[in-house]
Design a protein around this motif. Sequence first.
Motif, PDB file in Angstrom:
ATOM      1  N   ASP A 365       0.820  -1.216   0.000  1.00  0.00           N
ATOM      2  CA  ASP A 365       0.000   0.000   0.000  1.00  0.00           C
ATOM      3  C   ASP A 365       0.856   1.269   0.000  1.00  0.00           C
ATOM      4  O   ASP A 365       0.560   2.242  -0.707  1.00  0.00           O
ATOM      5  CB  ASP A 365      -0.936   0.008   1.210  1.00  0.00           C
ATOM      6  N   THR A 374      -4.073   5.902  -5.973  1.00  0.00           N
ATOM      7  CA  THR A 374      -5.066   5.995  -4.906  1.00  0.00           C
ATOM      8  C   THR A 374      -5.237   4.615  -4.270  1.00  0.00           C
ATOM      9  O   THR A 374      -5.409   3.617  -4.977  1.00  0.00           O
ATOM     10  CB  THR A 374      -6.409   6.492  -5.439  1.00  0.00           C
ATOM     11  N   ASN A 376      -7.140   2.234  -1.166  1.00  0.00           N
ATOM     12  CA  ASN A 376      -8.188   2.079  -0.168  1.00  0.00           C
ATOM     13  C   ASN A 376      -7.544   1.463   1.074  1.00  0.00           C
ATOM     14  O   ASN A 376      -7.240   0.266   1.101  1.00  0.00           O
ATOM     15  CB  ASN A 376      -9.306   1.177  -0.699  1.00  0.00           C
ATOM     16  N   GLU A 388     -11.199  -4.319   7.961  1.00  0.00           N
ATOM     17  CA  GLU A 388     -12.341  -3.954   7.135  1.00  0.00           C
ATOM     18  C   GLU A 388     -11.919  -2.861   6.152  1.00  0.00           C
ATOM     19  O   GLU A 388     -10.913  -2.173   6.370  1.00  0.00           O
ATOM     20  CB  GLU A 388     -13.499  -3.423   8.011  1.00  0.00           C
ATOM     21  N   TYR A 389     -12.713  -2.704   5.105  1.00  0.00           N
ATOM     22  CA  TYR A 389     -12.487  -1.629   4.137  1.00  0.00           C
ATOM     23  C   TYR A 389     -13.742  -0.783   4.042  1.00  0.00           C
ATOM     24  O   TYR A 389     -14.834  -1.295   3.772  1.00  0.00           O
ATOM     25  CB  TYR A 389     -12.102  -2.197   2.770  1.00  0.00           C
ATOM     26  N   LYS A 390     -13.601   0.515   4.297  1.00  0.00           N
ATOM     27  CA  LYS A 390     -14.757   1.418   4.311  1.00  0.00           C
ATOM     28  C   LYS A 390     -14.470   2.667   3.481  1.00  0.00           C
ATOM     29  O   LYS A 390     -14.706   3.788   3.912  1.00  0.00           O
ATOM     30  CB  LYS A 390     -15.103   1.798   5.746  1.00  0.00           C
ATOM     31  N   ASP A 391     -13.897   2.460   2.303  1.00  0.00           N
ATOM     32  CA  ASP A 391     -13.591   3.579   1.389  1.00  0.00           C
ATOM     33  C   ASP A 391     -12.754   4.666   2.058  1.00  0.00           C
ATOM     34  O   ASP A 391     -13.032   5.860   1.925  1.00  0.00           O
ATOM     35  CB  ASP A 391     -14.882   4.187   0.827  1.00  0.00           C
ATOM     36  N   LYS A 392     -11.724   4.211   2.789  1.00  0.00           N
ATOM     37  CA  LYS A 392     -10.758   5.167   3.347  1.00  0.00           C
ATOM     38  C   LYS A 392      -9.698   5.385   2.256  1.00  0.00           C
ATOM     39  O   LYS A 392      -8.617   4.810   2.278  1.00  0.00           O
ATOM     40  CB  LYS A 392     -10.131   4.608   4.629  1.00  0.00           C
ATOM     41  N   LEU A 393     -10.069   6.220   1.288  1.00  0.00           N
ATOM     42  CA  LEU A 393      -9.223   6.394   0.103  1.00  0.00           C
ATOM     43  C   LEU A 393      -8.129   7.431   0.369  1.00  0.00           C
ATOM     44  O   LEU A 393      -8.377   8.473   0.970  1.00  0.00           O
ATOM     45  CB  LEU A 393     -10.073   6.821  -1.086  1.00  0.00           C
ATOM     46  N   THR A 395      -4.627   9.361  -1.503  1.00  0.00           N
ATOM     47  CA  THR A 395      -3.676   9.633  -2.575  1.00  0.00           C
ATOM     48  C   THR A 395      -2.670  10.639  -2.032  1.00  0.00           C
ATOM     49  O   THR A 395      -3.054  11.621  -1.404  1.00  0.00           O
ATOM     50  CB  THR A 395      -4.370  10.237  -3.816  1.00  0.00           C
TER      51      THR A 395
END
Length: 560
Positions: A365, A374, A376, A388-393, A395
């Motif tokens: 990452d 970018t 996630n 978990e993945y919660k659209d913590k984007l 860049t």
Amino acid sequence: MNGKKVMLTIQGEKKEYPAGTSFLRIAQDYSDAYQDDIVLVLYNRRLRELNKCADGDGTVEFLTTADKTGKKAYRRSVTLLMQKAVYNLWGKGNISVRVKYSIGQGNYCELVKWENDTEEVVKVTGTEINKLKNEMYQMVVSDIEIHKESINTDDAVTLFHDLGMTDKEKLFRYRRSSRVNIYELDHYMDYFYGFMVPSTGYLRYYDVIPYADGFMLQFPDKNTREVAPFVPAEKLFHTLKTSRDWGKMLEIDTIGALNDAIAAGKTQQMILTQEALFEERIGRLAEEIISAKDRKFIMIAGPSSSGKTTFSHRLSIQLAAKGLNPHPFPLDDYYKNRDICPRDENGELDLECLDALDVELFNHDMNELLAGKTVNLPIFNFKTGRREYKDKLMTLGKDDVLVIEGIHGLNDKLSYSLPIESKFKIYISALTQLNIDEHNCLPTTDGRLIRRIVRDARTRGTSAKETIAMWDSVRRGEEKYIFPFQEGADVMFNSALIYELAVLKMYAEPLLFAIDKDCQEYLEAKRLLKFLDYFLPMPSDGINQNSILREFIGGSCFNV
């Protein structure tokens, strides 16, 4: 004692001795059963020195130099031996010794002399070191008794005034107890924070090593009959020295001086001055990071209760004020799912080892971010024990930096694939500016333990008993995963506040008093209560919302 006998339970067996038999004599019957030297005793769960006597039935447990309490007594006694040797050699020349701070398995000490009302350091040479070691050795061979006497506190103040030990004179002006235990070694008298071994013959393992302007008094570690090697820690030494210099600048370098300031109503001035110094140091650190150029990953690590979270927020604010766009980021989000997390030798989850983190994913990452992509980023759910993945984007733009906080931040095995020039590593710890007095260091680990007791009770509902019970395990993790990497940091930052223990006292004391006398943790609680008793209490009202102390006592403006 008119033939009276006492029945003692030792190692699960009952044994009869004449009443008034010393524990020293009793310990001789059991010394072969222990790998390490017996130095103290628990008599009916109360800590006693070996030259005390068994005057009634009860249980006896021996403590050796391998036990935490016994190790401290041994080191304390070697320090007294060293002080007496300095007095024998140079006392007539008005030269004394100051025990400055603990480094690794030793204490850094300096010889000092008063000239024109100013304390000057007397630089030691190899010749002086050899004289000191020889004098100490002669006293060990002579096996001189270390005698304890209880005297009136007012008499102790007068005694230390006459001996020129002004730090102790100040300390005892604020003592509530009417009595003080004074130790005497061949007519040399001093006060120590804790118990001693019976005589100098016990003190066979130590070394005196020249270092900086003074010397290291080096002790054994896990192997109690072999002196631990001295590994110079230049950055730690410099940070400790700088912190003590700040304490001197504020004219608060001992507990007695702090109590003087509290008694004189200078608490708000202390808070404002200390916080101003703190903010100035963080500002300078932010400038250093910016001047280093292209550092995208600010890696922050330090031992438990160093205030890493508050520090990372305050550093981020300073970086933002100077034009960067910082993103505080916990390494905990890269924990492996609990079902595949490694376990220790007891079958418990080992959350402190590097293998508990998904190192490969972290490197993947971070490299993607460096490449301008970018990503996630994961979020670890501590309730379910899964990532978990919660659209913590995220860049990373030109001015973006990640402020990464976690215990493995300084270990290059964590970030093995990231370019060295992309990382800026910061080691943070609470390295107190205070000493108890001339010859007693204030243990930085005690300060961190008290911070943690207060914080865990407030945020996790954890009792002081539970926090103390797991502290040894926490310390083992620090020694394995944090301290070996501290000298590799670009910067070392001291998070201790000069007045914090006077504030923490009011929160910690009720928690410590709640520990029952029958508990395994009672002895440590009693020791910490005695330690806190040196301090006058100080209210927390005037402490800033962004202060690192708020992370522990509550009321922080940050999410800590």
